[in-house]
Write a protein that holds these residues in place. Structure first.
Motif, PDB file in Angstrom:
ATOM      1  N   ALA A   1     -16.865  16.145  -4.325  1.00 31.81           N
ATOM      2  CA  ALA A   1     -16.579  14.552  -4.567  1.00 31.81           C
ATOM      3  C   ALA A   1     -15.493  14.174  -3.321  1.00 31.81           C
ATOM      4  CB  ALA A   1     -16.030  14.305  -5.976  1.00 31.81           C
ATOM      5  N   ALA A   2     -14.548  14.877  -3.008  1.00 33.41           N
ATOM      6  CA  ALA A   2     -13.494  14.687  -1.986  1.00 33.41           C
ATOM      7  C   ALA A   2     -14.307  14.726  -0.798  1.00 33.41           C
ATOM      8  CB  ALA A   2     -12.468  15.623  -2.062  1.00 33.41           C
ATOM      9  N   LEU A   3     -14.945  15.491  -0.354  1.00 31.72           N
ATOM     10  CA  LEU A   3     -15.753  15.637   0.785  1.00 31.72           C
ATOM     11  C   LEU A   3     -16.777  14.495   0.975  1.00 31.72           C
ATOM     12  CD1 LEU A   3     -16.426  19.460   1.332  1.00 31.72           C
ATOM     13  CD2 LEU A   3     -15.277  17.868   2.888  1.00 31.72           C
ATOM     14  N   GLN A   4     -17.399  14.009   0.069  1.00 31.49           N
ATOM     15  CA  GLN A   4     -18.331  13.041   0.053  1.00 31.49           C
ATOM     16  C   GLN A   4     -17.574  11.764   0.363  1.00 31.49           C
ATOM     17  OE1 GLN A   4     -21.531  13.806   0.500  1.00 31.49           O
ATOM     18  NE2 GLN A   4     -22.393  12.538  -1.109  1.00 31.49           N
ATOM     19  N   SER A   5     -16.378  11.331  -0.239  1.00 25.79           N
ATOM     20  CA  SER A   5     -15.657  10.420  -0.345  1.00 25.79           C
ATOM     21  C   SER A   5     -15.160  10.302   1.451  1.00 25.79           C
ATOM     22  CB  SER A   5     -14.507  10.282  -1.072  1.00 25.79           C
ATOM     23  OG  SER A   5     -13.576   9.284  -0.872  1.00 25.79           O
ATOM     24  N   CYS A   6     -14.737  11.527   1.847  1.00 27.65           N
ATOM     25  CA  CYS A   6     -14.335  11.263   3.113  1.00 27.65           C
ATOM     26  C   CYS A   6     -15.671  11.083   4.148  1.00 27.65           C
ATOM     27  CB  CYS A   6     -13.693  12.879   3.413  1.00 27.65           C
ATOM     28  SG  CYS A   6     -12.998  12.969   5.147  1.00 27.65           S
ATOM     29  N   ALA A   7     -16.717  11.747   3.731  1.00 27.35           N
ATOM     30  CA  ALA A   7     -17.907  11.311   4.644  1.00 27.35           C
ATOM     31  C   ALA A   7     -18.167   9.709   4.602  1.00 27.35           C
ATOM     32  CB  ALA A   7     -19.062  12.224   4.238  1.00 27.35           C
ATOM     33  N   VAL A   8     -18.134   9.285   3.420  1.00 26.78           N
ATOM     34  CA  VAL A   8     -18.435   7.603   3.346  1.00 26.78           C
ATOM     35  C   VAL A   8     -17.523   6.898   4.190  1.00 26.78           C
ATOM     36  CG1 VAL A   8     -18.443   5.832   1.713  1.00 26.78           C
ATOM     37  CG2 VAL A   8     -19.667   7.912   1.145  1.00 26.78           C
TER      38      VAL A   8
ATOM     39  N   CYS B   1     -15.180  30.914 -14.924  1.00 27.45           N
ATOM     40  CA  CYS B   1     -15.891  30.666 -14.100  1.00 27.45           C
ATOM     41  C   CYS B   1     -16.076  28.903 -14.144  1.00 27.45           C
ATOM     42  CB  CYS B   1     -17.310  30.986 -14.311  1.00 27.45           C
ATOM     43  SG  CYS B   1     -17.617  32.512 -14.295  1.00 27.45           S
ATOM     44  N   ILE B   2     -16.072  28.311 -15.227  1.00 24.65           N
ATOM     45  CA  ILE B   2     -16.428  26.773 -15.431  1.00 24.65           C
ATOM     46  C   ILE B   2     -14.935  26.336 -14.820  1.00 24.65           C
ATOM     47  CG2 ILE B   2     -16.310  25.154 -17.150  1.00 24.65           C
ATOM     48  CD1 ILE B   2     -18.811  26.701 -16.816  1.00 24.65           C
ATOM     49  N   ASP B   3     -13.799  26.718 -14.969  1.00 28.73           N
ATOM     50  CA  ASP B   3     -12.642  26.191 -14.289  1.00 28.73           C
ATOM     51  C   ASP B   3     -12.758  26.161 -12.805  1.00 28.73           C
ATOM     52  OD1 ASP B   3     -11.544  25.604 -16.687  1.00 28.73           O
ATOM     53  OD2 ASP B   3     -10.641  27.444 -16.763  1.00 28.73           O
ATOM     54  N   VAL B   4     -13.529  26.995 -12.155  1.00 28.58           N
ATOM     55  CA  VAL B   4     -13.646  27.281 -10.588  1.00 28.58           C
ATOM     56  C   VAL B   4     -14.771  26.177 -10.590  1.00 28.58           C
ATOM     57  CG1 VAL B   4     -14.345  28.683  -8.910  1.00 28.58           C
ATOM     58  CG2 VAL B   4     -12.995  29.557 -10.630  1.00 28.58           C
ATOM     59  N   LEU B   5     -15.718  26.261 -11.240  1.00 30.06           N
ATOM     60  CA  LEU B   5     -16.847  25.048 -10.712  1.00 30.06           C
ATOM     61  C   LEU B   5     -16.230  23.711 -10.735  1.00 30.06           C
ATOM     62  CD1 LEU B   5     -19.870  26.715 -12.580  1.00 30.06           C
ATOM     63  CD2 LEU B   5     -19.361  26.468 -10.259  1.00 30.06           C
ATOM     64  N   THR B   6     -15.531  23.440 -11.812  1.00 34.38           N
ATOM     65  CA  THR B   6     -15.009  22.058 -12.026  1.00 34.38           C
ATOM     66  C   THR B   6     -14.118  21.755 -10.782  1.00 34.38           C
ATOM     67  OG1 THR B   6     -14.815  22.305 -14.240  1.00 34.38           O
ATOM     68  CG2 THR B   6     -13.181  20.808 -13.145  1.00 34.38           C
TER      69      THR B   6
ATOM     70  N   ARG C   1      -8.367  26.126  -0.676  1.00 36.23           N
ATOM     71  CA  ARG C   1      -7.334  27.434  -0.865  1.00 36.23           C
ATOM     72  C   ARG C   1      -7.114  27.744  -2.176  1.00 36.23           C
ATOM     73  NH1 ARG C   1      -4.826  25.204   3.777  1.00 36.23           N
ATOM     74  NH2 ARG C   1      -2.980  24.434   2.401  1.00 36.23           N
ATOM     75  N   GLY C   2      -7.061  26.620  -3.239  1.00 40.65           N
ATOM     76  CA  GLY C   2      -6.739  26.807  -4.563  1.00 40.65           C
ATOM     77  C   GLY C   2      -7.863  27.424  -5.414  1.00 40.65           C
ATOM     78  N   VAL C   3      -9.032  26.983  -4.672  1.00 45.08           N
ATOM     79  CA  VAL C   3     -10.300  27.836  -5.367  1.00 45.08           C
ATOM     80  C   VAL C   3     -10.333  29.248  -4.987  1.00 45.08           C
ATOM     81  CG1 VAL C   3     -12.748  27.699  -5.551  1.00 45.08           C
ATOM     82  CG2 VAL C   3     -11.503  25.576  -5.719  1.00 45.08           C
ATOM     83  N   GLN C   4     -10.006  29.593  -3.859  1.00 43.21           N
ATOM     84  CA  GLN C   4     -10.058  30.811  -3.501  1.00 43.21           C
ATOM     85  C   GLN C   4      -8.983  31.693  -4.114  1.00 43.21           C
ATOM     86  OE1 GLN C   4      -8.887  30.283   0.742  1.00 43.21           O
ATOM     87  NE2 GLN C   4     -11.077  30.529   1.392  1.00 43.21           N
TER      88      GLN C   4
END
Length: 93
Positions: free
Chosen positions: A47-54, A35-40, A23-26
């Motif tokens: 990374a958070a999704l990957q951590s959750c998946a692991v 752009c770079i701030d959004v990409l960050t 929601r923050g990115v939206q």
């Protein structure tokens, strides 16, 4: 019961945090943030999704797969194969 049953609240908390990040990115895009701030932020979400998946995979291996192996037979082979395919999907992303 799902393998993550004992840690369900932790998983939900992580997913809610990720939802807030999205929601923050939206909002950032709506406000024409650089752009770079959004990409960050997108990178942080990934990374958070990957951590959750692991974490979910770890729960699956320590619960569902372990139980199936203890029982043996075709169920054990199926669970190991299923876990292997899940790992392959995670590696590709």
């Amino acid at each position: 019961m799902a393998g993550y049953g004992q840690h369900k609240e932790d998983i939900i908390r992580r997913l809610r945090r990720i939802e807030g990040q999205v929601r923050g990115v939206q909002r950032m895009v709506d406000e024409d943030v650089y752009c770079i701030d959004v990409l960050t932020q997108v990178s942080a979400i990934n990374a958070a999704l990957q951590s959750c998946a692991v974490a979910l995979l770890d729960e699956h291996l320590s619960c569902c797969v372990t139980e199936a192996i203890a029982q043996g037979g075709d169920q054990a082979k199926a669970k190991v194969s299923e876990a292997s395919k899940a790992i392959a999907r995670l590696i590709r992303t």
